[in-house]
Design a protein around this motif. Structure first.
Motif, mmCIF file in Angstrom:
data_model
loop_
_atom_site.group_PDB
_atom_site.id
_atom_site.type_symbol
_atom_site.label_atom_id
_atom_site.label_comp_id
_atom_site.label_asym_id
_atom_site.label_seq_id
_atom_site.Cartn_x
_atom_site.Cartn_y
_atom_site.Cartn_z
ATOM 1 N N LEU A 16 0.834 -1.210 0.000
ATOM 2 C CA LEU A 16 0.000 0.000 0.000
ATOM 3 C C LEU A 16 0.867 1.258 0.000
ATOM 4 O O LEU A 16 0.537 2.245 -0.677
ATOM 5 C CB LEU A 16 -0.934 0.009 1.203
ATOM 6 C CG LEU A 16 -1.797 1.264 1.363
ATOM 7 C CD1 LEU A 16 -2.709 1.453 0.156
ATOM 8 C CD2 LEU A 16 -2.613 1.210 2.649
ATOM 9 N N ALA A 17 1.970 1.236 0.748
ATOM 10 C CA ALA A 17 2.847 2.411 0.792
ATOM 11 C C ALA A 17 3.383 2.736 -0.594
ATOM 12 O O ALA A 17 3.364 3.904 -1.025
ATOM 13 C CB ALA A 17 3.990 2.165 1.773
ATOM 14 N N LEU A 18 3.850 1.726 -1.326
ATOM 15 C CA LEU A 18 4.394 1.964 -2.659
ATOM 16 C C LEU A 18 3.312 2.425 -3.628
ATOM 17 O O LEU A 18 3.534 3.337 -4.443
ATOM 18 C CB LEU A 18 5.072 0.699 -3.177
ATOM 19 C CG LEU A 18 6.330 0.253 -2.409
ATOM 20 C CD1 LEU A 18 6.865 -1.052 -2.979
ATOM 21 C CD2 LEU A 18 7.397 1.336 -2.462
ATOM 22 N N LEU B 43 15.497 6.878 -3.328
ATOM 23 C CA LEU B 43 15.550 6.555 -4.758
ATOM 24 C C LEU B 43 15.049 7.729 -5.597
ATOM 25 O O LEU B 43 15.622 8.060 -6.642
ATOM 26 C CB LEU B 43 14.718 5.304 -5.041
ATOM 27 C CG LEU B 43 15.247 3.981 -4.449
ATOM 28 C CD1 LEU B 43 14.255 2.849 -4.717
ATOM 29 C CD2 LEU B 43 16.609 3.633 -5.041
ATOM 30 N N ALA B 44 13.964 8.375 -5.134
ATOM 31 C CA ALA B 44 13.410 9.503 -5.879
ATOM 32 C C ALA B 44 14.377 10.682 -5.891
ATOM 33 O O ALA B 44 14.565 11.343 -6.925
ATOM 34 C CB ALA B 44 12.073 9.925 -5.277
ATOM 35 N N ALA C 135 6.662 9.990 -1.287
ATOM 36 C CA ALA C 135 7.397 9.220 -0.285
ATOM 37 C C ALA C 135 7.448 9.949 1.052
ATOM 38 O O ALA C 135 7.419 9.324 2.121
ATOM 39 C CB ALA C 135 8.815 8.942 -0.787
ATOM 40 N N ILE C 136 7.499 11.276 1.003
ATOM 41 C CA ILE C 136 7.560 12.061 2.239
ATOM 42 C C ILE C 136 6.254 11.963 3.021
ATOM 43 O O ILE C 136 6.250 11.758 4.244
ATOM 44 C CB ILE C 136 7.885 13.534 1.917
ATOM 45 C CG1 ILE C 136 9.338 13.675 1.465
ATOM 46 C CG2 ILE C 136 7.633 14.436 3.122
ATOM 47 C CD1 ILE C 136 9.693 15.053 0.951
ATOM 48 N N GLY D 236 8.866 4.312 3.000
ATOM 49 C CA GLY D 236 8.873 5.689 2.531
ATOM 50 C C GLY D 236 10.275 6.255 2.409
ATOM 51 O O GLY D 236 10.594 6.960 1.439
ATOM 52 N N ILE D 237 11.131 5.934 3.375
ATOM 53 C CA ILE D 237 12.490 6.472 3.346
ATOM 54 C C ILE D 237 13.292 5.886 2.189
ATOM 55 O O ILE D 237 14.029 6.596 1.489
ATOM 56 C CB ILE D 237 13.185 6.205 4.697
ATOM 57 C CG1 ILE D 237 12.523 7.058 5.782
ATOM 58 C CG2 ILE D 237 14.673 6.510 4.619
ATOM 59 C CD1 ILE D 237 12.947 6.697 7.182
#
Length: 668
Positions: free
Chosen positions: A91-93, A164-165, A120-121, A158-159
């Motif tokens: 779900l996070a991704l 990566l982003a 992601a933040i 998220g981190i």
């Protein structure tokens, strides 16, 4: 030096906000901390204050994630591992992709990589923030357990995605397959490194315990350094330092039974230390948000007068989008929380969706955005920080308002009033038994004072109440001394000398703080005493012990010993009469005042009598008194006067007090 001073002010702001929350807990503590930060932003030193981004990951996030890991129940985690991984990873991704795509479409100026970084933040949730806004509502246990487990791993997800982003933003290149492979390497590698280092570090700590090198001065720093060492080593081989410290924390949690094979004192110190450190670090992040917001808003307005409104709208829209995705994910059983029927399933999905509160990790990642990119200012850094702040505030406000309308109120098994009343009964029973067994000797009185500290009492006694009590005890002493003079036990001169000592006890304890300051000012600055009746009595008393002209040191010491010997011979009966008076006149309303007066007379008695080596006797009486309290609780429970929950809380109180008091006595 300036940086140290600024950091100390941040800590002071956290402490102030926590103090206000202790008295006014209607407002979530996060809002108070943000408000404290806004006040700090008025100080000129904070107008250009910035911490290096790496500090947030290394100093703040790593410590918080390690603490979360070591406090996580592995049994509960393994029981719901499927649901946890579904929410925290899958779900996070998906949420990051949805939020990133939506942001890029709505604001094309944000590149896709930058938009994904924003996703992601703002994706990680914060179980601590959830707890702070749900103290008055009854969240189902399964739901709260799910939120806690989710926040442990979606922070890491998220981190990793954020890193990566940001790498894609910096290099300008991004490959889907390379990104997936890198994500798996960083994610899985971080866990494996953390597990290995966790076992090594725990083994080292157990070795120290077995070698009897388990003092707080060794073990506490050893444990506090653990997340820093693990994070540094993991990042050195390009895997997730955050996941590594989470895994290490989990190992500490698994090995907690073996790690408890040490002194109770160390366990209390460790628990308290980690609680304080976590609270301060969480608070610092929210204070920094308050400090930074005015500067961020100013920069946005300088660039474009409409930027602030657009970004506020974007933040609210992204929050709604994330909440909707969370609700649908749970409602359609893509992550399961056991429920009896569809209605409960819908309610659980709704509560989990609204409880997706964003807090410390979101802020920390926002502040960890690079300050520069290719030698120039990082584009849209202030924009991302501001959007993250809007999402955090919205995610705090909505459940604070909405959840109390949809969930029942928290049912308190034991109210503070019930606990306070039970403690008062327990202490009163123990005191009565101790007085019946041992009388009113100084050691018993000292133990009684310690027991009195177990009571839950509000506020402090009034100055008027204390003044009246000291006047009454002085009258008791005067009456007793007069009777001793009438019976031929004392000479009038010795009686008058003793009453000067008694008068000093009364005067010293009747003065308020400001009266003492005024007296000090008159004596030191003005250079003379106020010639009130009480002041003249004090001066006359002090002159009594002043060395006479021509006296040698030995003569002066002999004279003082003689004077103290005289006072010691006189003091026994007045002291006993005062203690008896205090015992007879104690009520529910004057417990604190009685304790303060008793403490003053006990201290004077020990000073006059020279009884200072009574630790062993006091220790024995304390053990007896605590056992009497245990017996009282057992008796009340067997008679159905106390329910098991109340009894357990009282047992816990006694156990903690017994440990603390006895160790403090032995330390002396």
């Amino acid at each position: 030096m300036q940086t140290v001073f600024l950091v100390l002010l941040l800590i002071a702001a956290v402490v102030a906000a926590n103090a206000v929350y202790a008295k006014f807990n209607q407002v979530p503590v996060a809002f108070l901390q943000i408000g404290a930060g806004l006040l700090l932003s008025l100080i000129p030193l904070y107008r250009h204050f910035e911490l290096e981004p790496e500090i947030f990951l290394f100093v703040i996030i790593s410590v918080l994630m390690f603490n979360d890991g070591q406090n996580t129940s592995l049994h509960k985690l393994s029981r719901n591992i499927g649901t946890t991984m579904s929410l925290a990873v899958v779900l996070a991704l998906i949420t990051i992709l949805v939020v990133g795509t939506a942001t890029h479409l709505l604001i094309p100026q944000f590149s896709l990589a930058l938009a994904l970084a924003l996703g992601a933040i703002i994706t990680p949730t914060d179980a601590v923030a959830v707890s702070s806004i749900t103290t008055k509502v009854a969240i189902p246990d399964r739901v709260m357990e799910t939120l806690e487990n989710e926040s442990l791993f979606n922070d890491a997800s998220g981190i990793v995605a954020f890193n990566l982003a940001i790498a894609a933003v910096v290099t300008g290149q991004f490959s889907v397959w390379h990104g997936i492979g890198n994500f798996l390497y960083v994610f899985v590698g971080g866990i494996l490194v953390g597990l290995v280092l966790g076992y090594v570090i725990v083994a080292g700590r157990i070795m120290l315990i077995n070698m009897r090198v388990d003092t707080p001065s060794v073990i506490v720093p050893y444990t506090l350094l653990t997340p820093f060492v693990v994070y540094f080593l993991a990042e050195a081989i390009d895997v997730s330092g955050i996941l590594a410290v989470v895994a290490t924390g989990l190992i500490h949690g698994i090995q907690s039974d073996r790690l408890r094979l040490t002194t109770s004192r160390l366990q209390i110190v460790m628990s308290t230390t980690w609680s304080i450190v976590a609270s301060i670090l969480n608070g610092i992040v929210f204070v920094l948000l308050g400090v930074s917001l005015p500067s961020v808003i100013t920069h946005l307005r300088q660039r474009d007068t409409g930027s602030v409104a657009v970004l506020v709208g974007l933040g609210i829209l992204l929050y709604v989008l994330m909440t909707l995705v969370r609700f649908l994910w749970l409602r359609f059983d893509l992550a399961r929380i056991r429920a009896w029927d569809d209605h409960e399933k819908t309610r659980n999905a709704f509560v989990v969706a609204l409880s997706g509160v964003h807090g410390t990790i979101t802020l920390a990642m926002a502040f960890s955005l690079p300050l520069t990119l290719n030698g120039a200012s990082f584009p849209y850094r202030n924009d991302l920080i501001f959007v993250a702040a809007v999402v955090i505030l919205t995610s705090l406000l909505v459940p604070t308002i909405w959840l109390p309308l949809t969930l029942p109120k928290q049912v308190v098994k034991v109210t503070e009033a019930e606990l306070a009343n039970a403690k008062s009964e327990m202490v009163a029973s123990a005191i009565k038994m101790m007085q019946a067994r041992h009388g009113n000797n100084p050691t018993t009185s000292q133990v009684i004072m310690i027991l009195e500290g177990q009571r839950v009492l509000d506020g402090r006694p009034s100055h008027t109440q204390l003044t009246e009590l000291f006047d009454q005890t002085y009258a008791v002493e005067r009456q007793t001394v007069d009777q001793m003079v009438a019976g031929g036990e004392l000479t009038p001169e010795l009686a008058e000398r003793y009453m000067r000592v008694a008068s000093r006890t009364r005067i010293q304890n009747q003065q308020t703080f400001w009266q003492r300051i005024g007296l000090f000012f008159r004596f030191v600055v003005v250079g003379k005493w106020s010639m009130s009746k009480k002041a003249r009595a004090r001066r006359k008393l002090f002159r009594q012990y002043k060395p006479r002209r021509g006296q040698t040191r030995e003569q002066m010491m002999h004279r003082n010993r003689q004077l103290w010997g005289e006072m010691r011979s006189v003091e026994q009966k007045p002291y006993a009469a005062v203690i008896q008076f205090l015992n007879d006149h104690g009520t529910t309303d004057n417990q604190q005042a009685i304790g303060i007066v008793r403490r003053a007379y006990d201290e004077r008695h020990r000073r006059l009598s020279g009884e200072r080596d009574f630790q062993e006797a006091q220790n024995e009486l304390l053990i007896e008194a605590f056992q009497l309290e245990y017996n009282f609780i057992q008796s009340q429970t067997s008679r159905k006067q106390y329910d098991p929950e109340l009894a357990n809380q009282l047992y816990e109180q006694i156990s903690t007090d017994q440990l603390v008091y006895l160790q403090s006595i032995n330390a002396d």
